[in-house]
Write an enzyme that holds these catalytic residues in place. Structure first.
Site, PDB file in Angstrom:
ATOM      1  N   LYS A 170       0.648  -1.334   0.115  1.00  0.00           N
ATOM      2  CA  LYS A 170       0.643   0.372  -0.206  1.00  0.00           C
ATOM      3  C   LYS A 170       0.831   1.149  -0.232  1.00  0.00           C
ATOM      4  O   LYS A 170       2.067   1.502   1.120  1.00  0.00           O
ATOM      5  CB  LYS A 170      -0.844  -0.355   0.963  1.00  0.00           C
TER       6      LYS A 170
HETATM    7  P1  FBP Z   1      -7.199   7.556   4.091  1.00  0.00           P
HETATM    8  O1  FBP Z   1      -7.295   6.719   2.799  1.00  0.00           O
HETATM    9  O2  FBP Z   1      -7.836   7.981   5.376  1.00  0.00           O
HETATM   10  O3  FBP Z   1      -5.408   7.877   3.386  1.00  0.00           O
HETATM   11  O4  FBP Z   1      -6.399   5.861   4.279  1.00  0.00           O
HETATM   12  C1  FBP Z   1      -4.944   5.806   4.814  1.00  0.00           C
HETATM   13  C2  FBP Z   1      -3.795   5.835   5.497  1.00  0.00           C
HETATM   14  O5  FBP Z   1      -2.987   4.991   5.266  1.00  0.00           O
HETATM   15  C3  FBP Z   1      -4.403   5.189   7.045  1.00  0.00           C
HETATM   16  O6  FBP Z   1      -4.290   3.715   7.084  1.00  0.00           O
HETATM   17  C4  FBP Z   1      -3.166   6.168   8.117  1.00  0.00           C
HETATM   18  O7  FBP Z   1      -4.144   6.087   8.869  1.00  0.00           O
HETATM   19  C5  FBP Z   1      -3.411   6.925   7.217  1.00  0.00           C
HETATM   20  O8  FBP Z   1      -4.104   6.990   5.509  1.00  0.00           O
HETATM   21  C6  FBP Z   1      -2.404   8.007   7.054  1.00  0.00           C
HETATM   22  O9  FBP Z   1      -2.127   9.012   6.853  1.00  0.00           O
HETATM   23  P2  FBP Z   1      -0.999  10.314   6.992  1.00  0.00           P
HETATM   24  O10 FBP Z   1      -0.203   9.503   5.736  1.00  0.00           O
HETATM   25  O11 FBP Z   1      -1.717  11.721   5.702  1.00  0.00           O
HETATM   26  O12 FBP Z   1      -0.824  10.482   8.480  1.00  0.00           O
END
Ligand code: FBP
Length: 306
Positions: free
Chosen positions: A204
């Site tokens: 991911k």
């Molecule tokens: P989102 O779709 O809300 O961006 O979620 C994906 C994610 O990877 C979450 O698992 C994680 O909490 C978040 O993004 C981290 O976001 P950032 O890097 O912006 O703090």
């Protein structure tokens, strides 16, 4: 359950995995409205750790209740739901067997000044909670990247030995990367590749920008150019970095924004050969009816022929 030809083909890429792990990958790939297509939409909800409760759930207070995410993922027909230990312990019993789950086994928080994560769940927690996979975040580029990679090595060896799949969130951050660097195309491809090298089944990453960040890489990208202006071409480059597309790669949704913007991004992911989206805030921060509409639109994009 009969597997589709596409899912059988995907499982064949994971040559060293045992039937337990392949079965769990199949459960994720065969679930929901995209079941069997090789595309996936996953709901990740670890933002309570990463950003805090109000920033995560105040826009849609129904999301303070961990049962909400099972309902949302089920009603939307998603492939899986990923969360840390607490929310799964609070709700997994009532939804046992309903939808594949991924236990996020490490987490960071906004009160930390370091780019690191604490291990907050175990492989035995994942088994006890009926999960199909563990999820692990690493920060390539951080001062703690090597410890994180070693933690991943240990947790993923244990997970694979008991038939679980491994999902790796690979997010470049640390002293040598500014905001441009964190999502630059060369860095995103590098981060995705390192997740593949670490043995991830599902990778991911964030969607890549047009930037090429690393001085040492610029010459190579000039000699062997990627059409950085084309979003699908940038996605295809990430897919290529994941063992020539022989590892599943999904892209995160990011902060909440207009449905049109997100859907354009999803079209590019699909056209570039990405395996889908992992959409958190754009799903659970909207009222449920709106979230269901948006997730349905995303799924429709992934169902179209490329
Ligand atoms: P989102 O779709 O809300 O961006 O979620 C994906 C994610 O990877 C979450 O698992 C994680 O909490 C978040 O993004 C981290 O976001 P950032 O890097 O912006 O703090």
């Amino acid at each position: 359950m009969r597997l589709t030809r596409k899912v059988k083909e995907i499982l064949s890429w994971y040559e060293s995995d045992n039937p337990g792990t392949k079965g769990n990958l199949a459960r994720i790939l065969m679930e929901g409205k995209l079941g069997g297509t090789g595309r996936m939409v996953i709901l990740p909800v670890d933002q309570g750790f990463e950003h805090g409760p109000a920033r995560s759930f105040a826009p849609n207070p129904a999301a303070y209740d961990p049962r909400y995410f099972f309902e949302l993922a089920l009603e939307a027909g998603l492939n899986a739901y990923a969360a840390p230990l607490g929310p799964l312990e609070a709700a997994a019993g009532g939804y046992a067997g309903c939808i594949p789950t991924i236990l996020k086994v490490n987490s960071s928080n906004s009160l930390s000044t370091t780019k690191d994560q604490a291990v907050t769940g175990t492989v035995s927690d994942a088994l006890r909670l009926g999960c199909s996979a563990i999820g692990f975040t690493m920060y390539p580029g951080s001062e703690y990247q090597f410890e994180m990679m070693e933690e991943l090595r240990e947790l993923s060896a244990e997970a694979k030995s008991v038939g679980l799949a491994v999902v790796v969130w690979s997010y470049p951050r640390g002293p040598m990367l500014d905001k441009v660097g964190e999502t630059a195309l060369d860095i995103a491809a590098y981060a995705a590749h390192m997740a593949a090298l670490s043995g991830a089944h599902i990778i991911k990453v964030k969607t890549p920008s047009e930037a090429i960040f690393l001085e040492a890489a610029k010459k190579t990208y000039q000699t062997y150019p990627v059409d950085v202006k084309s979003f699908p071409a940038r996605i295809a480059h990430i897919v290529q970095a994941c063992f020539a597309g022989r590892r599943l790669v999904v892209f995160s949704g990011g902060e909440i924004r207009s449905p049109d913007g997100l859907l354009d991004e999803v079209r590019a992911i699909h056209a570039g050969g990405g395996n889908g989206s992992i959409v958190g805030r754009n799903a659970f921060q909207r009222p449920k009816a709106e979230a269901l509409q948006l997730l349905s639109d995303i799924i429709d994009v992934y169902r179209t022929k490329v």
